[in-house]
Design a protein around this motif. Structure first.
Motif, PDB file in Angstrom:
ATOM      1  N   ASN A  55      -7.519  -1.450  -4.490  1.00 53.07           N
ATOM      2  CA  ASN A  55      -7.545  -0.554  -3.319  1.00 53.07           C
ATOM      3  C   ASN A  55      -6.988   0.822  -3.651  1.00 53.07           C
ATOM      4  O   ASN A  55      -7.335   1.804  -2.981  1.00 53.07           O
ATOM      5  CB  ASN A  55      -6.779  -1.168  -2.151  1.00 53.07           C
ATOM      6  N   LEU A  97      -4.300  -4.993  -4.339  1.00 54.65           N
ATOM      7  CA  LEU A  97      -3.640  -3.719  -4.045  1.00 54.65           C
ATOM      8  C   LEU A  97      -4.060  -2.651  -5.050  1.00 54.65           C
ATOM      9  O   LEU A  97      -4.436  -1.542  -4.665  1.00 54.65           O
ATOM     10  CB  LEU A  97      -2.120  -3.897  -4.071  1.00 54.65           C
ATOM     11  N   GLY A 107       0.814  -1.218   0.000  1.00 54.50           N
ATOM     12  CA  GLY A 107       0.000   0.000   0.000  1.00 54.50           C
ATOM     13  C   GLY A 107       0.841   1.258   0.000  1.00 54.50           C
ATOM     14  O   GLY A 107       0.653   2.143  -0.835  1.00 54.50           O
TER      15      GLY A 107
END
Length: 156
Positions: A134, A131, A98
């Protein structure tokens, strides 16, 4: 962790080409060669460093970020900045993606304001796909390489 983006150097290019990932991610292992070094040093690659000056990853933009089979299939026809990225194998699968991904994305967006960002990812790489989702990427197209299927994802 405080991350910074720097120019790719010969030493970091060589270091990143020596990284080895465990299966099934060994698909991303790249053989250290003069050709691979030349690509990492062609100006399209940059490093991501931690606060101690250690290389934690790299990213590239432009042609280096495109998968040849996708080029042949026309999945890169729409205007966008293509990006590719790689994180040190010892840092993957531990929740570090992230911060790393956001740093890379912010750098590319800052340099390409208002232009969509696109990436390509092997469909087996569920961690990376999660990922990217997101981070606001959505699936756009799919194509097949000799090794496995891929998708492109885009962030407007």
């Amino acid at each position: 962790m405080n991350l910074s983006v720097q120019t790719m150097t010969y030493e970091y290019a060589e270091e990143s080409l020596r990284w080895t990932y465990e299966p099934p991610y060994d698909f991303y292992n790249v053989e250290l060669s003069e050709e691979a070094l030349a690509e990492r040093l062609d100006g399209s690659y940059r490093t991501v460093m931690d606060e101690d000056g250690a290389l934690i990853g790299f990213f590239c933009t432009g042609e280096s970020a495109k998968v040849p089979a996708g080029v042949k299939d026309g999945v890169y026809a729409e205007a966008a900045v293509d990006m590719g990225l790689g994180m040190h194998p010892s840092l993957t699968g531990q929740g570090n993606g992230g911060l790393f991904g956001k740093k890379v994305l912010a750098q590319i967006q800052q340099e390409n304001e208002g232009i969509p960002i696109r990436l390509s990812v092997a469909t087996f790489n569920k961690r990376a796909i999660r990922l990217y989702e997101n981070m606001g990427f959505v699936e756009q197209a799919s194509f097949q390489t000799d090794a496995c299927p891929f998708i492109t994802m885009i962030k407007e």
